[in-house]
Design a protein around this motif. Structure first.
Motif, PDB file in Angstrom:
ATOM      1  N   VAL A  23       0.829  -1.209   0.000  1.00  0.00           N
ATOM      2  CA  VAL A  23       0.000   0.000   0.000  1.00  0.00           C
ATOM      3  C   VAL A  23       0.865   1.260   0.000  1.00  0.00           C
ATOM      4  O   VAL A  23       0.498   2.285  -0.567  1.00  0.00           O
ATOM      5  N   GLY A  24       2.035   1.159   0.635  1.00  0.00           N
ATOM      6  CA  GLY A  24       2.904   2.328   0.729  1.00  0.00           C
ATOM      7  C   GLY A  24       3.338   2.869  -0.620  1.00  0.00           C
ATOM      8  O   GLY A  24       3.589   4.079  -0.763  1.00  0.00           O
ATOM      9  N   PHE A  25       3.418   2.010  -1.626  1.00  0.00           N
ATOM     10  CA  PHE A  25       3.777   2.474  -2.963  1.00  0.00           C
ATOM     11  C   PHE A  25       2.790   3.534  -3.445  1.00  0.00           C
ATOM     12  O   PHE A  25       3.184   4.577  -3.984  1.00  0.00           O
ATOM     13  N   PHE A  26       1.495   3.303  -3.234  1.00  0.00           N
ATOM     14  CA  PHE A  26       0.489   4.268  -3.660  1.00  0.00           C
ATOM     15  C   PHE A  26       0.466   5.492  -2.757  1.00  0.00           C
ATOM     16  O   PHE A  26       0.137   6.590  -3.205  1.00  0.00           O
ATOM     17  N   VAL A  27       0.813   5.318  -1.483  1.00  0.00           N
ATOM     18  CA  VAL A  27       0.921   6.468  -0.592  1.00  0.00           C
ATOM     19  C   VAL A  27       1.977   7.436  -1.103  1.00  0.00           C
ATOM     20  O   VAL A  27       1.787   8.662  -1.115  1.00  0.00           O
ATOM     21  N   VAL A  28       3.102   6.886  -1.561  1.00  0.00           N
ATOM     22  CA  VAL A  28       4.212   7.724  -2.029  1.00  0.00           C
ATOM     23  C   VAL A  28       3.878   8.414  -3.344  1.00  0.00           C
ATOM     24  O   VAL A  28       4.059   9.624  -3.486  1.00  0.00           O
ATOM     25  N   ILE A  29       3.370   7.665  -4.316  1.00  0.00           N
ATOM     26  CA  ILE A  29       3.147   8.269  -5.630  1.00  0.00           C
ATOM     27  C   ILE A  29       1.943   9.228  -5.617  1.00  0.00           C
ATOM     28  O   ILE A  29       1.858  10.120  -6.464  1.00  0.00           O
ATOM     29  N   ARG A  30       1.037   9.076  -4.649  1.00  0.00           N
ATOM     30  CA  ARG A  30      -0.100   9.986  -4.534  1.00  0.00           C
ATOM     31  C   ARG A  30       0.203  11.164  -3.610  1.00  0.00           C
ATOM     32  O   ARG A  30      -0.616  12.079  -3.483  1.00  0.00           O
ATOM     33  N   GLY A  31       1.357  11.145  -2.941  1.00  0.00           N
ATOM     34  CA  GLY A  31       1.693  12.215  -2.011  1.00  0.00           C
ATOM     35  C   GLY A  31       0.741  12.274  -0.833  1.00  0.00           C
ATOM     36  O   GLY A  31       0.357  13.359  -0.387  1.00  0.00           O
ATOM     37  N   ALA A  32       0.353  11.104  -0.313  1.00  0.00           N
ATOM     38  CA  ALA A  32      -0.667  11.021   0.738  1.00  0.00           C
ATOM     39  C   ALA A  32      -0.059  10.679   2.094  1.00  0.00           C
ATOM     40  O   ALA A  32      -0.680   9.977   2.898  1.00  0.00           O
ATOM     41  N   SER A  33       1.145  11.163   2.364  1.00  0.00           N
ATOM     42  CA  SER A  33       1.797  10.817   3.625  1.00  0.00           C
ATOM     43  C   SER A  33       1.056  11.399   4.831  1.00  0.00           C
ATOM     44  O   SER A  33       1.059  10.803   5.918  1.00  0.00           O
ATOM     45  N   ALA A  82       0.796   3.981  16.377  1.00  0.00           N
ATOM     46  CA  ALA A  82       0.192   5.033  15.557  1.00  0.00           C
ATOM     47  C   ALA A  82       1.188   6.110  15.164  1.00  0.00           C
ATOM     48  O   ALA A  82       1.081   6.710  14.094  1.00  0.00           O
ATOM     49  N   LEU A  83       2.168   6.382  16.026  1.00  0.00           N
ATOM     50  CA  LEU A  83       3.098   7.469  15.754  1.00  0.00           C
ATOM     51  C   LEU A  83       4.130   7.117  14.695  1.00  0.00           C
ATOM     52  O   LEU A  83       4.751   8.014  14.117  1.00  0.00           O
ATOM     53  N   LEU A  84       4.323   5.824  14.432  1.00  0.00           N
ATOM     54  CA  LEU A  84       5.374   5.425  13.499  1.00  0.00           C
ATOM     55  C   LEU A  84       4.878   4.515  12.388  1.00  0.00           C
ATOM     56  O   LEU A  84       5.681   4.003  11.619  1.00  0.00           O
ATOM     57  N   VAL A  85       3.561   4.313  12.290  1.00  0.00           N
ATOM     58  CA  VAL A  85       3.062   3.403  11.260  1.00  0.00           C
ATOM     59  C   VAL A  85       3.360   3.935   9.864  1.00  0.00           C
ATOM     60  O   VAL A  85       3.638   3.171   8.935  1.00  0.00           O
ATOM     61  N   PHE A  86       3.333   5.273   9.728  1.00  0.00           N
ATOM     62  CA  PHE A  86       3.589   5.826   8.398  1.00  0.00           C
ATOM     63  C   PHE A  86       5.040   5.657   7.976  1.00  0.00           C
ATOM     64  O   PHE A  86       5.358   5.667   6.787  1.00  0.00           O
ATOM     65  N   SER A  87       5.960   5.488   8.953  1.00  0.00           N
ATOM     66  CA  SER A  87       7.368   5.262   8.591  1.00  0.00           C
ATOM     67  C   SER A  87       7.542   3.915   7.912  1.00  0.00           C
ATOM     68  O   SER A  87       8.395   3.757   7.035  1.00  0.00           O
ATOM     69  N   LEU A  88       6.737   2.922   8.307  1.00  0.00           N
ATOM     70  CA  LEU A  88       6.814   1.611   7.687  1.00  0.00           C
ATOM     71  C   LEU A  88       6.255   1.634   6.272  1.00  0.00           C
ATOM     72  O   LEU A  88       6.669   0.850   5.422  1.00  0.00           O
ATOM     73  N   MET A  89       5.323   2.550   6.005  1.00  0.00           N
ATOM     74  CA  MET A  89       4.756   2.658   4.663  1.00  0.00           C
ATOM     75  C   MET A  89       5.603   3.536   3.756  1.00  0.00           C
ATOM     76  O   MET A  89       5.822   3.213   2.593  1.00  0.00           O
ATOM     77  N   ILE A  90       6.089   4.645   4.280  1.00  0.00           N
ATOM     78  CA  ILE A  90       6.724   5.644   3.424  1.00  0.00           C
ATOM     79  C   ILE A  90       8.202   5.355   3.199  1.00  0.00           C
ATOM     80  O   ILE A  90       8.699   5.473   2.069  1.00  0.00           O
ATOM     81  N   GLY A  91       8.931   4.958   4.246  1.00  0.00           N
ATOM     82  CA  GLY A  91      10.370   4.722   4.093  1.00  0.00           C
ATOM     83  C   GLY A  91      10.704   3.671   3.044  1.00  0.00           C
ATOM     84  O   GLY A  91      11.388   3.966   2.055  1.00  0.00           O
TER      85      GLY A  91
END
Length: 272
Positions: free
Chosen positions: A23-33, A188-197
């Protein structure tokens, strides 16, 4: 590290990492961080509500993540996307403060959901996590082409009859499920790091979507496995290592991209 009591840890962490990378691939290309950061923060109060109701906290996380999706989708039609996301976040956090004020026995669970407590995953969590993961992957695979097209070229997607609203709602639903599922592992504070990094690192290494997705999932898996091993050895939170390793992956990806883009020095050019 590989004892029987760690079995659930490795299984759930691997599932979460694979879905997060996908899912993180789409988060990055959509700029949805920002949405990837706001949805888990807005979802974690659902665990407090579920605890008060006496049900599995994972169901509360999914329910509140769904409320966040509905709120963002509805408000963004009447205003800016970032503002809609922020308004939903503060509303859900307000509800979370209310639920937490109704109990004095939830402090440890709150800490675990904020910062991650992968060792606390029980047998009862395996089936819901596997089911939500399978559903998230299936929906993403079904929407892959139109979602990718709307992410990289909204105008072309519109010309081909792809509804941007439908794709946005579908993407937010997938993101909500993935982040809610990942909360018990990295918090919750670091879940986006697992998707975006990992996804950003994969995006730096290749422009091919399918290859980038598999690279993202692979890097995410290695990140979580390494974080669990380091957490076991040091007794530090898993979320700390996930955040540090996620940032390191992105940094290495950017360095690799710069090296590959740099023209080779000392190589003579052939004149026509």
């Amino acid at each position: 590290m590989f004892s029987s009591f760690m079995t659930n840890t490795w299984i759930v962490a691997s599932i979460v990492a694979a879905v997060a990378g996908f899912v993180g691939f789409f988060v990055v290309i959509r700029g949805a961080s920002f949405a990837a950061h706001a949805l888990p923060l807005g979802a974690f109060p659902g665990a407090a509500a579920a605890s008060l109701a006496g049900v599995n906290p994972l169901f509360g996380l999914v329910a509140f993540a769904g409320l966040g999706v509905i709120g963002i989708s509805w408000l963004s039609r009447r205003g800016r996307y970032e503002v809609a996301t922020a308004l939903c976040l503060i509303t859900l956090l307000g509800l979370g403060a209310l639920f937490l004020s109704m109990t004095s026995e939830y402090s440890q669970e709150v800490y675990a959901l904020l910062f991650g407590e992968v060792l606390g995953v029980g047998n009862s969590d395996l089936a819901p996590v596997a089911a939500i993961s399978a559903f998230s992957i299936a929906v993403t695979a079904a929407l892959f082409r139109p979602l990718l097209l709307s992410s990289v070229s909204p105008d072309l997607a519109k010309a081909r009859g792809v509804s941007s609203r439908a794709m946005e709602l579908g993407f937010l639903t997938i993101l909500a499920l993935a982040t809610a599922m990942a909360l018990p592992v990295v918090g919750a504070l670091l879940v986006f790091s697992l998707m975006i990094g990992p996804a950003a690192a994969a995006r730096s290494l290749t422009d091919r979507p399918l290859l980038a997705i598999f690279l993202s999932a692979g890097i995410s898996l290695v990140t979580v496995w390494t974080a669990i091993a380091l957490s076991y050895l040091s007794n530090w939170p898993v979320g700390f290592f996930v955040g540090v390793l996620g940032a390191a992956c992105y940094g290495l990806g950017r360095v690799s991209a710069r090296v590959r883009a740099r023209p080779s020095a000392g190589v003579p050019r052939i004149q026509a």
